[in-house]
Enzyme design. Structure first.
Site, PDB file in Angstrom:
ATOM      1  N   ASP A 119       0.871  -1.171   0.000  1.00 37.78           N
ATOM      2  CA  ASP A 119       0.000   0.000   0.000  1.00 37.78           C
ATOM      3  C   ASP A 119       0.904   1.214   0.000  1.00 37.78           C
ATOM      4  O   ASP A 119       2.134   1.084  -0.091  1.00 37.78           O
ATOM      5  CB  ASP A 119      -0.942  -0.007   1.209  1.00 37.78           C
ATOM      6  CG  ASP A 119      -2.277   0.674   0.922  1.00 37.78           C
ATOM      7  OD1 ASP A 119      -2.254   1.869   0.584  1.00 37.78           O
ATOM      8  OD2 ASP A 119      -3.329   0.022   1.037  1.00 37.78           O
ATOM      9  N   HIS A 170      -2.742   3.165  -4.632  1.00 39.19           N
ATOM     10  CA  HIS A 170      -2.048   2.676  -3.427  1.00 39.19           C
ATOM     11  C   HIS A 170      -0.677   2.086  -3.755  1.00 39.19           C
ATOM     12  O   HIS A 170      -0.303   1.042  -3.225  1.00 39.19           O
ATOM     13  CB  HIS A 170      -2.920   1.635  -2.704  1.00 39.19           C
ATOM     14  CG  HIS A 170      -4.177   2.197  -2.116  1.00 39.19           C
ATOM     15  ND1 HIS A 170      -4.188   3.150  -1.127  1.00 39.19           N
ATOM     16  CD2 HIS A 170      -5.490   1.954  -2.405  1.00 39.19           C
ATOM     17  CE1 HIS A 170      -5.435   3.470  -0.814  1.00 39.19           C
ATOM     18  NE2 HIS A 170      -6.254   2.763  -1.581  1.00 39.19           N
ATOM     19  N   GLU A 198     -10.110   2.408  -4.682  1.00 41.32           N
ATOM     20  CA  GLU A 198      -9.830   3.816  -4.383  1.00 41.32           C
ATOM     21  C   GLU A 198      -8.818   4.449  -5.340  1.00 41.32           C
ATOM     22  O   GLU A 198      -7.939   5.216  -4.939  1.00 41.32           O
ATOM     23  CB  GLU A 198      -9.339   3.949  -2.929  1.00 41.32           C
ATOM     24  CG  GLU A 198     -10.375   3.502  -1.906  1.00 41.32           C
ATOM     25  CD  GLU A 198      -9.906   3.636  -0.484  1.00 41.32           C
ATOM     26  OE1 GLU A 198     -10.754   3.892   0.400  1.00 41.32           O
ATOM     27  OE2 GLU A 198      -8.701   3.468  -0.219  1.00 41.32           O
TER      28      GLU A 198
END
Length: 674
Positions: free
Chosen positions: A197, A261, A335
């Site tokens: 991440d 990420h 995301e």
């Protein structure tokens, strides 16, 4: 009538005693009492195994031997038929079966299954029928018995998972092994490791050594993070972990989160990035990102139009597939800041060339390419349900992890995608369990609590048609350790909720929370023996303050006895949680005293107010190290505070010590379970 009431009361009492006696979690499908005498362990008790079941027998003995006052004997025989003692009987009809039976009489305990996994789970039920302290290190006293009964059991779902994010906070292999032990005791079979991440790349990739460089794996010193929260796993360490988990019938599913990420990738291999934003050129703790980027998301992603990206991912997934034998690889997909693609000229040109009308189609293009790479390694691709935004263009082999939205599970299943239910509404365990003022570290970006009752009451199959139900693989709880980072803090968040998750993943779906709570009374003792901290309301609150204790302008010294809260060498967290009133508090310093002598102090200036959002620097928290704990010493927390603009202030004083060595001690060792 009076006699009928007496009989009914006696039956209810008997039922409650039996329920307490058979406090197994998750609840077996069928339990039948035989009325025979209990099985009693003695120094002459023999554990019989065949060559096929030997590993299960050895692991079971290993799990209980430290507390038994005598050594169990293991005997390998060609046939276990007619043997008295503890028998592990493996049929070879269906080696993948997770179902088992357990028959207990005064002469023998027979665990029987057609599969190694089922035999292992039967052994875990046997452990739970023994005194809860049997999983600990202290020797048991008195008779050790197992009630005579017959159990027939099998799981409801094939995927019974827990996700640990080791990117936002790195955890040692020993911590992961302990979690595997606990998961397997409660018949959970999938450990999802979120390995990458924006906060760190945690897996060695030999073709791309810069992925595990210092700036991709270690937090700079200015952030004050303990060294143990940074690092990465070598491939050999992960292979050892995989073998350890496999012996306990836990598959490890790796996640490499792309195309968002990806900060550790972008700052080391900038040719893979979609733009030229690379500040800062190091990883940083999650909560710090708000002060650099204004939010948690990076200003860059992988470039979905760049063929070098797909070659990079092919290389990475080749090494990942060689480490992890699981049939699944998770590629994230969540995301993604699509606005970065919308504002990028070469991305817009690429979309026109491909006839793409919007960035959702570009996302599906990326997912399709990545899924093909993963499938080419003989694996099944999994993505977060963010990728369903363009479901019509997703590859048929996509598997969906449904976390976002109340209809996420149904949305995935209605398209025919195999799905795992992991909704943030019920199964995100970094979200608080009680009030935001109790001192437990949690992600307060979510404005709600998830109680044990909420977890237990969740049914992932609710509202699904029979066709959609066929797509439901199971359930999973997730821990994102951005705010709770210490092992103790994540344990307090995970337990006992993880046992609620284990119950809904395995048991038949019939709900009786009162019965579950009753069985949990024994499980709390088992967690104590395992040295696992678990949530108790206000367990960090040592005192409260009110206006009469507050001075305006001048600083006042407050002292609190924390002797019962200091129980090992470790890092103590102290703080002031304002709850109400017109005035907040200034904090000048905090000290920890041992027999009146200062042994640790934190001199930063803090402010206690109502703002405790995820992105706020938590200057109301103070950290104090206990390096040479003395069991017979008195410990005192001292602080200097003053009212801000006045004295109308109320709040909680909190204190919690996290031992340097996880799972070595718990607070209840000193105070008992309260």
């Amino acid at each position: 009538m009076k006699y009928l009431l007496i009989i009914w009361a006696c039956l209810c009492t008997l039922f409650n005693l039996q329920a307490a006696e058979y406090s197994v979690v998750p609840k077996p499908l069928s339990v039948k009492e035989t009325g025979k005498p209990a099985f009693v362990f003695t120094p002459r008790t023999v554990v019989y195994v065949t060559p096929a079941s030997r590993q299960i027998g050895e692991l079971w003995i290993q799990s209980v031997s430290r507390s038994l006052p005598f050594q169990l004997q293991l005997k390998e025989v060609s046939s276990v038929k007619g043997k008295n003692g503890i028998v592990f009987d493996l049929s070879k009809k269906n080696r993948s079966s997770e179902a088992y039976t357990l028959d207990v009489s005064d002469k023998r305990i027979v665990v029987r299954s057609e599969g190694l996994a089922g035999l292992f789970y039967g052994a875990q039920t046997l452990t739970q029928l023994m005194p809860p302290e049997v999983v600990g290190k202290e020797k048991l006293e008195g008779d050790i018995t197992v009630p005579s009964l017959q159990i027939n059991d099998k799981p409801r779902f094939q995927w019974r998972g827990y996700m640990k994010d080791v990117s936002r906070t790195f955890y040692s292999v020993d911590v992961l092994k302990k979690y595997i032990d606990i998961m397997s005791l409660y018949k959970m079979n999938t450990l999802h490791l979120h390995l990458t991440d924006d906060q760190g790349w945690r897996v060695e990739i030999k073709k791309y050594p810069r992925l595990t460089s210092e700036k991709a794996t270690h937090y700079p010193v200015q952030f004050g993070q303990p060294e143990g929260r940074s690092g990465f796993y070598t491939q050999e360490e992960l292979k050892d972990l995989v073998a350890y988990a496999a012996a306990r019938h836990v598959q490890i599913v790796p996640e490499i989160d792309v195309p968002g990420h990806c900060w550790p990738v972008l700052i080391n291999y900038p040719e893979l990035a979609v733009n030229d934003s690379f500040y800062p050129d190091y990883v940083m703790p999650f909560c710090e990102t708000y002060h650099v980027w204004g939010h948690q998301f990076t200003p860059n992603t992988l470039d979905p139009s760049n063929e070098k990206v797909y070659q990079f991912l092919d290389d990475v997934f080749t090494e990942i597939a060689a480490i992890f034998p699981s049939e699944y690889i998770h590629f994230g997909g969540d995301e993604v800041r699509h606005i970065l693609w919308e504002k990028n000229e070469h991305i817009q040109n690429f979309m026109k060339e491909k006839g793409m009308k919007n960035v959702m189609e570009l996302q599906s293009y990326f997912v399709t390419r990545v899924s093909a790479i993963i499938a080419g390694k003989g694996k099944k691709p999994i993505g977060w349900n963010d990728i369903l935004a363009d479901a019509g263009n997703l590859p048929e082999n996509a598997h969906i992890m449904s976390w976002l939205g109340s209809s996420a599970v149904k949305d995935a299943a209605k398209y025919g995608f195999p799905t795992i239910a992991t909704p943030a509404s019920h199964l995100y365990f970094d979200i608080r369990q009680g009030t935001p003022d109790d001192g437990l570290l949690s992600d307060l970006a979510y404005p709600y609590a998830i109680t044990l009752s909420d977890v237990y009451g969740y049914d992932p199959a609710e509202g699904l048609t029979s066709r959609e139900l066929d797509c439901l693989l199971g359930v999973q709880a997730n821990m994102w350790p951005a705010v709770p980072q210490e092992v103790k803090d994540i344990n307090l968040q995970n337990f006992p909720r993880l046992l609620g998750l284990a119950e809904i993943a395995w048991a038949d779906g019939k709900k009786d929370f009162a019965d579950f709570e009753n069985r949990m009374n024994t499980q709390y003792k088992r967690l104590d023996a395992l040295k696992v901290d678990y949530y108790r309301p206000d367990c960090h609150v040592i005192a409260t303050w009110s206006p009469e204790k507050v001075s305006f302008i001048d600083y006042t010294t407050w002292e609190f006895d924390v002797t019962d809260k200091v129980y090992d060498n470790g890092r103590a967290m102290a703080g002031l949680f304002y709850t109400k009133g017109n005035d907040r508090l200034n904090i000048k310093s905090m000290q920890l005293l041992e027999n009146g002598k200062v042994i640790a102090e934190d001199l930063h200036r803090g402010f206690a107010d109502e703002t405790r959002t995820t992105g706020k620097r938590k200057n109301y928290l103070y950290y104090l190290d206990v390096k040479n704990y003395r069991k017979d010493a008195k410990y005192t927390l001292r602080m200097e505070v003053s009212g801000y603009r006045g004295t109308d202030s109320y709040g909680n004083v909190i204190f919690s010590l996290s031992p340097y060595v996880p799972f070595q001690s718990v607070e209840s060792d000193k105070t008992g379970r309260k």
